[in-house]
Design a protein around this motif. Structure first.
Motif: not given
Length: 270
Positions: A44-65
């Motif tokens: 459970d910990v592993a997949v939560h970390v993985g999905t968080l990495i994925a969504v933050m990586s994809y929306f990295r520009k949005d997060i920066k803005q």
């Protein structure tokens, strides 16, 4: 659990976390229908970390803005759309966060069964279909007032009921208020980050406070596989959502829900 089983479940989790088809409906089948062992806290910990990495990586520009917008608002004391979006994400996170803390044990004990998952998979699938067929889905995130962010946040809290689908119900709520499919999906993904972070942090704390040895290789593998599958899922979903509409996901949910009901009737799942 065997390694290949963990890989299959990590792929499933990565895909279903962000598609409007319910991750719980898919994860119940291997465990109950195929007799696979429970994936355990480490997974459970592993997949939560993985999905968080994925969504933050994809929306990295949005997060920066968003971060830049917040800093500019703090320095210049002038509101801007990026800072406003940050507050809307916070507002949309509060209902699910509070209800999750209050009712986590109750939901786990009484609602995590195949019949509940089947019912919510079908009911909220039909609601998704209704929202998708509405005309004038034209609003964008920049048009969003605070009350709409709160309404979407309340809808997100319903996803605590297994089978609802967090992304499905938030996209449905946004489209019911007139937002385009892409805008609804983008906001749904943005508000997933705080919740995944909170859930992952809580599960990580539980893992670190257990006396059992921590299977780090298992965690790294699960995180990597779920991150890759989730990133691919987000990429193609946002690319194709306006052309595909939600109809394929609605049909899939209805079929899946009917299969679950049949499995319950046959005594194959509980």
């Amino acid at each position: 659990m065997e390694w290949w089983q963990a890989i299959v479940l990590a792929i499933l989790q990565g895909l279903t976390e962000f598609l409007p088809i319910s991750s719980s409906a898919h994860l119940i089948l291997p465990s109950q229908l195929l007799g696979w062992p429970d994936q355990g806290l480490a997974f459970d910990v592993a997949v939560h970390v993985g999905t968080l990495i994925a969504v933050m990586s994809y929306f990295r520009k949005d997060i920066k803005q968003i971060l830049v917008g917040l800093s500019q608002q703090h320095i210049h004391h002038k509101p801007n759309s990026d800072a406003r979006l940050a507050w809307w994400v916070v507002i949309a996170t509060i209902p699910a966060g509070l209800l999750g803390i209050c009712f986590d044990g109750l939901i786990e004990d009484y609602l995590r069964n195949a019949l509940v998952i089947a019912a919510t998979t079908i009911i909220f699938g039909l609601l998704l279909w209704y929202a998708d067929t509405r005309q004038h889905l034209l609003k964008q995130i920049n048009d969003m007032p605070a009350k709409h962010a709160l309404y979407i946040g309340i809808a997100q809290a319903l996803a605590l009921i297994p089978g609802t689908s967090r992304s499905g119900i938030t996209i449905t709520a946004a489209m019911l208020m007139g937002y385009s499919r892409s805008a609804a999906a983008r906001f749904s993904f943005l508000i997933s980050m705080p919740l995944i972070l909170l859930a992952g942090s809580y599960k990580s704390y539980e893992l670190l406070t257990t006396i059992s040895p921590i299977p780090w290789s298992f965690i790294f593998m699960g995180a990597l596989v779920s991150a890759i599958s989730a990133y691919i899922c987000i990429y193609f979903f946002l690319k194709l959502i306006e052309q595909l509409s939600m109809k394929p996901f609605v049909i899939y949910r209805l079929i899946l829900g009917c299969f679950l009901i049949a499995f319950v009737a046959l005594g194959l799942v509980e």
